[in-house]
Write a protein that holds these residues in place. Structure first.
Motif, PDB file in Angstrom:
ATOM      1  N   MET A 158       0.560  -1.223  -0.182  1.00  0.00           N
ATOM      2  CA  MET A 158      -0.433  -0.058   0.597  1.00  0.00           C
ATOM      3  C   MET A 158       0.709   1.530   0.394  1.00  0.00           C
ATOM      4  O   MET A 158      -0.036   2.200  -0.007  1.00  0.00           O
ATOM      5  CB  MET A 158      -1.302   0.324   1.175  1.00  0.00           C
ATOM      6  N   ASP A 159       2.433   1.242  -0.356  1.00  0.00           N
ATOM      7  CA  ASP A 159       2.733   2.170  -0.380  1.00  0.00           C
ATOM      8  C   ASP A 159       3.064   2.314  -1.480  1.00  0.00           C
ATOM      9  O   ASP A 159       4.750   2.851  -1.439  1.00  0.00           O
ATOM     10  CB  ASP A 159       4.078   2.601   0.609  1.00  0.00           C
ATOM     11  N   ASN A 160       2.701   1.731  -2.592  1.00  0.00           N
ATOM     12  CA  ASN A 160       2.538   2.028  -3.841  1.00  0.00           C
ATOM     13  C   ASN A 160       4.213   1.051  -4.383  1.00  0.00           C
ATOM     14  O   ASN A 160       4.705   1.666  -5.705  1.00  0.00           O
ATOM     15  CB  ASN A 160       3.271   3.233  -4.805  1.00  0.00           C
ATOM     16  N   ASN A 161       3.946   0.286  -4.026  1.00  0.00           N
ATOM     17  CA  ASN A 161       5.913  -0.409  -4.714  1.00  0.00           C
ATOM     18  C   ASN A 161       5.410  -1.992  -4.359  1.00  0.00           C
ATOM     19  O   ASN A 161       3.900  -2.211  -3.945  1.00  0.00           O
ATOM     20  CB  ASN A 161       6.738  -0.421  -3.427  1.00  0.00           C
ATOM     21  N   ILE A 162       5.963  -2.690  -5.321  1.00  0.00           N
ATOM     22  CA  ILE A 162       6.022  -4.298  -5.665  1.00  0.00           C
ATOM     23  C   ILE A 162       6.916  -4.875  -4.707  1.00  0.00           C
ATOM     24  O   ILE A 162       7.811  -4.709  -5.278  1.00  0.00           O
ATOM     25  CB  ILE A 162       5.690  -4.862  -6.759  1.00  0.00           C
ATOM     26  N   LYS A 178      14.773  -6.648  -4.248  1.00  0.00           N
ATOM     27  CA  LYS A 178      14.083  -6.604  -4.684  1.00  0.00           C
ATOM     28  C   LYS A 178      12.293  -5.671  -4.465  1.00  0.00           C
ATOM     29  O   LYS A 178      11.736  -6.293  -4.325  1.00  0.00           O
ATOM     30  CB  LYS A 178      13.839  -8.024  -5.797  1.00  0.00           C
ATOM     31  N   ILE A 179      13.068  -4.743  -5.014  1.00  0.00           N
ATOM     32  CA  ILE A 179      11.117  -3.792  -5.110  1.00  0.00           C
ATOM     33  C   ILE A 179      10.940  -2.652  -5.543  1.00  0.00           C
ATOM     34  O   ILE A 179      11.628  -2.382  -6.382  1.00  0.00           O
ATOM     35  CB  ILE A 179      11.536  -3.029  -3.697  1.00  0.00           C
ATOM     36  N   PHE A 180       9.790  -2.726  -6.542  1.00  0.00           N
ATOM     37  CA  PHE A 180       9.757  -2.427  -7.773  1.00  0.00           C
ATOM     38  C   PHE A 180       9.116  -1.625  -7.422  1.00  0.00           C
ATOM     39  O   PHE A 180       7.735  -1.293  -6.840  1.00  0.00           O
ATOM     40  CB  PHE A 180       8.789  -3.494  -8.520  1.00  0.00           C
ATOM     41  N   LYS A 181       9.345   0.192  -8.011  1.00  0.00           N
ATOM     42  CA  LYS A 181       8.601   1.057  -7.716  1.00  0.00           C
ATOM     43  C   LYS A 181       8.211   1.708  -9.163  1.00  0.00           C
ATOM     44  O   LYS A 181       8.517   1.720 -10.083  1.00  0.00           O
ATOM     45  CB  LYS A 181       9.517   2.114  -6.823  1.00  0.00           C
ATOM     46  N   GLY A 182       7.161   2.774  -8.471  1.00  0.00           N
ATOM     47  CA  GLY A 182       7.223   3.436 -10.469  1.00  0.00           C
ATOM     48  C   GLY A 182       5.709   3.837 -10.554  1.00  0.00           C
ATOM     49  O   GLY A 182       5.105   4.910 -11.137  1.00  0.00           O
ATOM     50  N   HIS A 183       4.562   2.999  -9.708  1.00  0.00           N
ATOM     51  CA  HIS A 183       3.146   3.290  -9.690  1.00  0.00           C
ATOM     52  C   HIS A 183       2.878   4.860  -8.181  1.00  0.00           C
ATOM     53  O   HIS A 183       3.238   4.714  -7.214  1.00  0.00           O
ATOM     54  CB  HIS A 183       2.210   2.433  -8.633  1.00  0.00           C
TER      55      HIS A 183
END
Length: 183
Positions: A158-162, A178-183
């Motif tokens: 819910m912090d806009n990351n995967i 491996k934290i995917f950011k961008g949203h």
């Protein structure tokens, strides 16, 4: 490119759907607090399961099409037996509504995520978690999926990351690189 069949039976919106391992049947959990078992081919509801709890996620056991889990708003996960039509087990260690259930380790274990900002790891049919993943900077994970290799869990934080968790054997841990950011 047309609708093949419409399944009618819930009186309110449907929240979750899950096919059995064979695809012959599927489950649907709705805001009407009912989980229905459907015959995929005929479109008929062949079972109705309710304990008056709102189910957020329903999943067949990967190893037994006669058992399924429903993650509920009341902080519990219910294990239903299709044949008896009764609750066979309850998993009760979350402190907030349970959002997801994800089986891993060939269906012998599963993760559950909750609004309590924890991931609990369970052995199937044992109602005590084998691992609790909780960190001060962790956010709720309302959706997740298992990598096809079965070794990683990806979760929508819910912090806009995967966020990614490794689930190899007994070692379940976050993969910080491996934290995917961008949203």
């Amino acid at each position: 490119r047309q609708v093949r069949r419409t399944y009618v039976g819930h009186s309110e919106a449907v929240r979750s759907i899950n096919y059995s391992n064979t695809g012959i049947q599927f489950l649907s959990a709705g805001f009407d607090k009912i989980t229905r078992l459907w015959d995929t081919e005929t479109g008929q509801a062949i079972g109705t399961f309710s304990n008056n709890k709102l189910g957020y996620c329903c999943k067949f056991s990967p190893n037994n099409n006669n058992m399924f889990l429903v993650a509920c708003q009341n902080k519990k996960i219910y294990q239903w037996d299709v044949r008896a039509g009764t609750v066979a087990n309850e998993y009760t260690h979350h402190l907030g509504p349970v959002n997801t259930i994800t089986f891993y380790d060939n269906g012998n274990k599963f993760f559950s995520t909750s609004d309590d900002k924890k991931i609990l790891c369970w052995e199937y049919e044992i109602d005590v978690p084998i691992r609790v993943l909780a960190e001060p900077d962790m956010h709720s994970i309302p959706a997740c999926t298992l990598h096809p290799s079965g070794t990683y869990l990806a979760g929508q934080s819910m912090d806009n990351n995967i966020v990614i968790y490794s689930c190899i054997g007994e070692k379940i841990k976050p993969v910080k690189k491996k934290i995917f950011k961008g949203h």
